[in-house]
Design an enzyme around this catalytic site. Sequence first.
Site, short mmCIF file in Angstrom:
data_model
loop_
_atom_site.label_atom_id
_atom_site.label_comp_id
_atom_site.label_asym_id
_atom_site.label_seq_id
_atom_site.Cartn_x
_atom_site.Cartn_y
_atom_site.Cartn_z
N THR A 193 -11.34 -5.62 31.31
CA THR A 193 -9.92 -5.82 31.63
C THR A 193 -9.55 -7.28 31.85
OG1 THR A 193 -10.28 -5.56 34.03
CG2 THR A 193 -9.88 -3.56 32.75
N LYS A 228 -7.18 -0.17 37.93
CA LYS A 228 -7.68 -1.54 38.10
C LYS A 228 -6.72 -2.54 37.48
CE LYS A 228 -11.72 -4.43 37.05
NZ LYS A 228 -13.06 -4.46 36.40
N CYS A 386 11.25 -5.08 -9.29
CA CYS A 386 11.67 -6.48 -9.44
C CYS A 386 10.84 -7.19 -10.51
CB CYS A 386 11.60 -7.20 -8.09
SG CYS A 386 12.54 -8.74 -8.04
N GLN A 390 10.54 -6.87 -14.79
CA GLN A 390 10.56 -7.98 -15.73
C GLN A 390 9.31 -7.99 -16.60
OE1 GLN A 390 11.38 -11.49 -13.37
NE2 GLN A 390 13.24 -10.58 -12.50
N ARG A 467 16.13 -14.10 -8.71
CA ARG A 467 16.93 -15.11 -9.40
C ARG A 467 17.06 -14.82 -10.90
NH1 ARG A 467 17.52 -19.40 -5.87
NH2 ARG A 467 15.82 -19.68 -4.38
N HIS A 512 14.84 -3.58 -4.87
CA HIS A 512 13.67 -3.25 -4.05
C HIS A 512 13.92 -1.93 -3.32
CE1 HIS A 512 11.24 -6.97 -4.39
NE2 HIS A 512 12.41 -7.52 -4.68
N GLU A 514 11.94 0.14 -2.09
CA GLU A 514 11.04 0.39 -0.96
C GLU A 514 11.65 0.02 0.37
OE1 GLU A 514 9.96 -3.89 -2.27
OE2 GLU A 514 10.77 -2.05 -3.13
#
Length: 550
Positions: A193, A228, A386, A390, A467, A512, A514
């Site tokens: 601890t 403790k 993404c 491409q 971009r 995206h 996700e």
Amino acid sequence: MTPIGSDETRYIFVTGGVVSSLGKGIAAASLGVLLKERGLRVTLQKLDPYINVDPGTLSPLQHGEVFVTEDGAETDLDLGHYERFIAANLSQENNTTTGRIYRTVIDRERRGDYLGRTVQVIPHITDEIKRSVRVLSEGHDVVISEVGGTVGDIESLPFLEGIRQFRQEVGPRALHVHLTLVPYIQAAGELKTKPTQHSVRELMQTGIQPAVLVCRTEHPLGDEIKGKIAGFTNVDPAGVIEALDVETIYEVPLQFRRQRLDDFVLSRFGIRAPAPDLTAWRRIVDRIKSPTGSRVRIAVVGKYTELVDAYKSVEQALIHGGIANDVEVVIDWIGSEKLEHGLDPSFLAGYHGLLVPGGFGRRGIEGMIEAIRWSRENGLPFLGICLGLQCAVIEFARNVAGLEGAHSYEFDRGSPHPVICLMDEQRKVTTKGGTMRLGSYAARLVPGSAAARSYGSTAITERHRHRYEVNNDYRTVLKERGLAFSATTTDGKLVEMIELPDHPWFVASQSHPELKSRPTRAHPLFASFIEAAAVRASGVRSPKAAALGA
């Protein structure tokens, strides 16, 4: 006790000590779940000590993924945990960095707001830190703010001072939660601890007394160890919470509830609320730990696979797809450069699906393209995100449309066929931070497409961070050779999604998806992708796969 909503906002500040990566974000999000399920309006915030204005220019290998919010903020990956756990869309205000705080104060100084005064850390920087917390109070019963880094780091001192002052100003409407480590020393056969004691002492030297200690441990603490720790840290024994390692992060809210952490917090705040309904969370955990369906193996071929945090939202969205289909999802992370240095793409025959995620820069691109080619030719379910889209366009242009030397303008400015080009609005951009196409944009899906069937709709919105885009000059030739543009922006000017109609499941998105997936509601694309992978895992060939000879 007072009922919910009859008093002002409460504030919870989460700090960490001993070592980094203890899971402050998961702990904060889990407490948020418990309070939300009890009827409180909850939001979460990350206070990051680094001097970057946001993580948008940081390498994913250093800091993990950049999580993008609906309003286009590039934020810390912990905001992804927050959104997934409390099922809420967060914003720019939910992530603040030292860089952003200092920039705001310096801009005020340049405008003359502080004329005649010396601008200092106290009060000007700490006042801005406190303001960034208070701005979230409207419409929320509880604001949970996580301070990044570890107590004792020089970078976090202004934030610690700011939250100390905050507690002083609002009194019992704020409390502090501190995460520590209780290590097990194998040679001694004991839990120790002392690291926790020292960490709390370090925190108390800043003037902060924690009300709750969340103790990460590999072994149960037991009442003796908890007692403790409580005795040495001036924390109520009921506020010492054991955080054992678990199989899935979605089990943490259940672990905290068993120890009545939410009861303790609400009692300190004087709030009365009904018990939480965690039925959905128990179902999620059961499906992850004991799915009734098959095992589905997914290969993620990307640039930053050495650090899983670089693709944290992708990882979680795949798990969510498994929950939706009641199957086990096993993910293998494969560096795309390996395919450029001798790894034969036929290794993908051992998988049930391929995912190529986002990224920047030329490194590993040819490896991604080779993996996508194998997937296309062999009927392996494919999801591109993404950069994955491409690369799929480049692969199709080269190997199906016959456009020799096709590439992205980002990687080869001398390419005879730049099928991926710089977005028009990006041509005059000279600074890197916060200047990409960011945030939520609407798209229109082609009726009857695989994408539209997955979403169950022809109108969607998704978050973006890029971009470069598909070059419209090549859309006709690519379409004539069989590449379907299944989604575009509402004005039709930009390609949002592509697919191969004659493939069992081959879909890629410029956005995206996700980022919007939740354990309680898997993103439609990920649910559909895992469903297709599960079909392949079952050994049942679809007519499209049979046509490809897969």
